[in-house]
Write a protein that holds these residues in place. Structure first.
Motif, PDB file in Angstrom:
ATOM      1  N   ARG A   1       0.830  -1.202   0.000  1.00 60.01           N
ATOM      2  CA  ARG A   1       0.000   0.000   0.000  1.00 60.01           C
ATOM      3  C   ARG A   1       0.870   1.260   0.000  1.00 60.01           C
ATOM      4  NH1 ARG A   1      -5.550   1.499   3.217  1.00 60.01           N
ATOM      5  NH2 ARG A   1      -5.498   3.733   2.799  1.00 60.01           N
ATOM      6  N   ARG A   2       1.890   1.262   0.826  1.00 57.29           N
ATOM      7  CA  ARG A   2       2.768   2.435   0.873  1.00 57.29           C
ATOM      8  C   ARG A   2       3.405   2.697  -0.494  1.00 57.29           C
ATOM      9  NH1 ARG A   2       7.885   2.447   0.917  1.00 57.29           N
ATOM     10  NH2 ARG A   2       8.045   0.270   1.624  1.00 57.29           N
ATOM     11  N   ILE A   3       3.887   1.655  -1.125  1.00 54.02           N
ATOM     12  CA  ILE A   3       4.559   1.802  -2.425  1.00 54.02           C
ATOM     13  C   ILE A   3       3.593   2.336  -3.477  1.00 54.02           C
ATOM     14  CG2 ILE A   3       5.538   0.449  -4.327  1.00 54.02           C
ATOM     15  CD1 ILE A   3       6.843  -1.313  -2.088  1.00 54.02           C
ATOM     16  N   VAL A   4       2.405   1.788  -3.519  1.00 54.14           N
ATOM     17  CA  VAL A   4       1.427   2.235  -4.507  1.00 54.14           C
ATOM     18  C   VAL A   4       1.048   3.687  -4.265  1.00 54.14           C
ATOM     19  CG1 VAL A   4      -0.936   1.927  -5.337  1.00 54.14           C
ATOM     20  CG2 VAL A   4       0.543  -0.065  -4.986  1.00 54.14           C
ATOM     21  N   THR A   5       0.781   4.030  -3.026  1.00 56.75           N
ATOM     22  CA  THR A   5       0.369   5.400  -2.701  1.00 56.75           C
ATOM     23  C   THR A   5       1.457   6.398  -3.078  1.00 56.75           C
ATOM     24  OG1 THR A   5      -1.022   4.604  -0.879  1.00 56.75           O
ATOM     25  CG2 THR A   5      -0.369   6.920  -0.842  1.00 56.75           C
ATOM     26  N   GLU A   6       2.688   6.104  -2.702  1.00 59.69           N
ATOM     27  CA  GLU A   6       3.794   7.027  -2.976  1.00 59.69           C
ATOM     28  C   GLU A   6       4.024   7.187  -4.472  1.00 59.69           C
ATOM     29  OE1 GLU A   6       7.102   5.454  -0.851  1.00 59.69           O
ATOM     30  OE2 GLU A   6       6.413   6.196   1.103  1.00 59.69           O
ATOM     31  N   ASN A   7       3.971   6.097  -5.208  1.00 59.41           N
ATOM     32  CA  ASN A   7       4.280   6.184  -6.632  1.00 59.41           C
ATOM     33  C   ASN A   7       3.160   6.815  -7.440  1.00 59.41           C
ATOM     34  OD1 ASN A   7       6.999   4.866  -7.478  1.00 59.41           O
ATOM     35  ND2 ASN A   7       6.225   3.583  -5.816  1.00 59.41           N
TER      36      ASN A   7
ATOM     37  N   ALA B   1       1.240   9.159  -6.280  1.00 60.56           N
ATOM     38  CA  ALA B   1       1.374  10.585  -5.972  1.00 60.56           C
ATOM     39  C   ALA B   1       2.510  11.206  -6.793  1.00 60.56           C
ATOM     40  CB  ALA B   1       1.629  10.774  -4.479  1.00 60.56           C
ATOM     41  N   GLN B   2       3.616  10.472  -6.923  1.00 60.19           N
ATOM     42  CA  GLN B   2       4.743  10.974  -7.700  1.00 60.19           C
ATOM     43  C   GLN B   2       4.366  11.114  -9.176  1.00 60.19           C
ATOM     44  OE1 GLN B   2       7.746  11.638  -5.891  1.00 60.19           O
ATOM     45  NE2 GLN B   2       7.959  12.926  -7.681  1.00 60.19           N
ATOM     46  N   SER B   3       3.647  10.138  -9.697  1.00 66.45           N
ATOM     47  CA  SER B   3       3.232  10.205 -11.097  1.00 66.45           C
ATOM     48  C   SER B   3       2.304  11.382 -11.348  1.00 66.45           C
ATOM     49  CB  SER B   3       2.548   8.903 -11.500  1.00 66.45           C
ATOM     50  OG  SER B   3       3.451   7.820 -11.449  1.00 66.45           O
ATOM     51  N   ALA B   4       1.421  11.638 -10.396  1.00 68.88           N
ATOM     52  CA  ALA B   4       0.509  12.773 -10.541  1.00 68.88           C
ATOM     53  C   ALA B   4       1.276  14.087 -10.613  1.00 68.88           C
ATOM     54  CB  ALA B   4      -0.479  12.798  -9.382  1.00 68.88           C
ATOM     55  N   GLN B   5       2.364  14.177  -9.872  1.00 65.85           N
ATOM     56  CA  GLN B   5       3.162  15.404  -9.877  1.00 65.85           C
ATOM     57  C   GLN B   5       3.899  15.598 -11.190  1.00 65.85           C
ATOM     58  OE1 GLN B   5       5.730  15.656  -6.444  1.00 65.85           O
ATOM     59  NE2 GLN B   5       4.079  15.208  -5.018  1.00 65.85           N
TER      60      GLN B   5
END
Length: 573
Positions: free
Chosen positions: A310-316, A318-322
């Protein structure tokens, strides 16, 4: 960021095809042998295009196929604008490209810009030209240290072990971040930069839709004297100013590449293999003004554990959205232990993979694997991966549930990482990468399990594959799994075809009610749910139409179906 998939746009027109594509990596020497010499080739790939189409992928990523001495599995390139004669010809390449496109499959090729091989015409010119020559300026040559230049210019270690500098006959030394057969190019040289633009156009003109950029973080370097020591390098932050890795000025190169990509309709795509210090650093490679996408390998190094996933998916996401890019999801590739084996071993905890500055390199032990559990978890992780927004990169053979092949005699190993380590270092992470590069089994029987023609003499007159295949490949072959209910191959086919109909906007929502303890659930636009049981006991299923499961559902004494341990299900609610 939320973009809608464009599945209705014809092949060759959709500029956003890569955003949620499923890309299948082919390691050409180990995929299919069309000539019977024990080495996979382009004719073999052409013969298997119907298999790839039936699988349901969107693109093929072709690992290096260039002329090479194979000092590093083809990543030592003799000529960037030709095909290794053992693999085929430029005419074969064109036929392969057309066959893939006719099947609705796009083509991505590996490009290796950090270094050439030591057989490249430029390096041979540099050796012949001598000190101070223009030819040597294309590479990184230095005078040695010591009273008579007998010592390397610095005490740096290559990624494959041993010194990162090699001395030539006239006494100078050249830098090689990897094997000594892979001299680093000097990317400050305008001729180097221009030649790679020519290479990008060369392959784009031959039908290539995109490029996977090898060690994208290593090209530019600051080698002003005095050179730092290894200890000093280790203390330097990788924040864009490091002398050797992930320098900010590398993005000037990729901006020029982007201008070439945009000359084509649709624009050519690229994905960076960039092992860098943080997601923020990786995001620079995924810039729309640069390569556009960068691999995230975070799931590849995670245990089968819900909180990490979950942490990995959430972080990545968010990064892609940026960045405006889309995320990439990877569980296996040609550099790492297959995930069916990783998940059958005790938790990683930093022990079973070795992560260097450039990539993970690992080998598998001959024992200590719970093979059944490994495949079960691998199938669950794959369905989880394929449900995520973004692109998924699959590695040849994972659709068969293949394990790492550990039983390779030392004399038959090919990976330089194996040969440049000592026997004492050859623990789990010292066997190298050959175990995931063993040629695929297509048939239950035959000299090479259908990898090559059964009646061909093959290598040493035995019809064998270039790396030894174990007897257990028979039950994991395409023939054994094709049409077999419950097989890993049929699960992949079902999931990949479903994915095309289900993919919508590039976002997800975690289902907080269902996500608890060892369970992780999220919904995708369109009202479908991905539910993964990471635990070792079955759980109840929510209401909804079950679309696909990684293992069959179980029933309780009272009748309702439950989701077994280490299982993922997709449901339409």
């Amino acid at each position: 960021m939320s973009l809608t998939a464009r599945a209705d746009v014809p092949l060759g027109i959709d500029a956003d095809w890569w955003r949620q594509a499923v890309v299948y990596q082919i390691y050409p020497r180990s995929f299919a042998d069309g000539t019977g010499d024990g080495i996979g080739d382009l004719r073999g790939i052409i013969s298997r295009v119907p298999y790839l189409q039936q699988l349901g992928i969107d693109a093929v990523w072709l690992s290096p196929f260039y002329p090479s001495a194979l000092a590093d599995g083809g990543y030592d390139v003799d000529d960037y604008r030709d095909v290794d004669p053992r693999i085929g010809t430029l005419e074969d390449f064109g036929e392969m490209s057309r066959a893939l496109h006719a099947a609705g499959i796009r083509l991505i090729v590996d490009i290796v810009p950090n270094h050439s091989s030591n057989r490249h015409v430029w390096f041979q010119e540099a050796l012949a030209a001598g000190r101070g020559s223009a030819a040597r300026e294309r590479y990184i040559f230095r005078e040695g240290a010591g009273e008579n230049g007998e010592l390397p210019p610095a005490d740096w270690t290559s990624a494959f072990g041993g010194p990162a500098w090699t001395q030539v006959e006239d006494g100078q030394w050249y830098l090689h971040t990897f094997a000594r057969e892979q001299p680093d190019l000097n990317w400050d040289h305008p001729e180097v930069r221009e030649d790679f633009l020519t290479t990008l156009r060369f392959w784009s003109d031959r039908g290539v839709d995109g490029f996977r950029v090898d060690v994208a973080q290593c090209l530019t370097k600051d080698l002003r004297e005095p050179l730092p020591t290894s200890a000093q390098l280790a203390e330097m932050p990788q924040d864009g100013t490091h002398p050797l890795v992930d320098r900010d000025d590398v993005h000037e190169i990729y901006a020029a590449w982007r201008r070439v990509f945009d000359e084509y309709t649709p624009p050519r795509t690229a994905v960076a293999e960039a092992w860098v210090s943080s997601p923020a650093r990786r995001a620079k490679y995924a810039s729309p003004q640069g390569l556009g996408q960068a691999f995230n390998f975070d799931l590849l190094v995670a245990d089968f554990e819900p909180h990490a996933f979950r942490r990995i998916v959430t972080e990545n996401l968010a990064q892609s959205a940026q960045t405006g890019s889309s995320s990439t999801w990877v569980l296996s590739n040609h550099d790492v232990v297959r995930h069916a084996t990783r998940y059958g071993l005790p938790p990683l905890e930093g022990r079973t993979v070795k992560q260097g500055a450039e990539w993970i390199m690992a080998g598998a032990p001959a024992a200590g694997i719970d093979r059944e559990l490994g495949v079960r978890r691998a199938r669950a992780a794959t369905l989880f991966e394929l449900a995520l927004p973004g692109s998924a990169y699959l590695y040849q053979g994972e659709e068969l549930g293949l394990h790492e092949v550990a039983e390779i005699p030392d004399a038959q190993r090919q990976d330089p990482a194996f040969w440049r380590t000592t026997a004492a270092d050859r623990s789990f992470d010292g066997l190298g990468r050959d175990g995931c590069r063993v040629p695929l089994p297509w048939a239950r029987s035959g000299a090479s399990f259908g990898f090559g023609p059964d009646d061909a003499a093959g290598v040493d007159g035995k019809g064998s594959a270039h790396l030894p295949q174990p007897a257990w490949f028979a039950d994991s072959s395409v023939e054994a799994e094709d049409g077999t209910p419950g097989s890993t191959l049929e699960m992949y086919r079902t999931a990949l075809h479903l994915r095309r109909t289900l993919q919508g906007a590039e976002d997800l929502a975690w289902d907080e009610e269902l996500s608890r303890d060892q369970v992780l659930a999220f919904t995708r636009p369109g009202g479908w749910l991905c539910l993964t049981n990471f635990g070792d006991a079955p759980i109840g299923l929510p209401d909804g139409e079950v679309l696909v499961t990684s293992t069959p559902l179980e029933t309780t004494a009272t009748g309702p179906a439950v989701l077994p341990a280490a299982t993922t299900a997709w449901l339409r609610r």
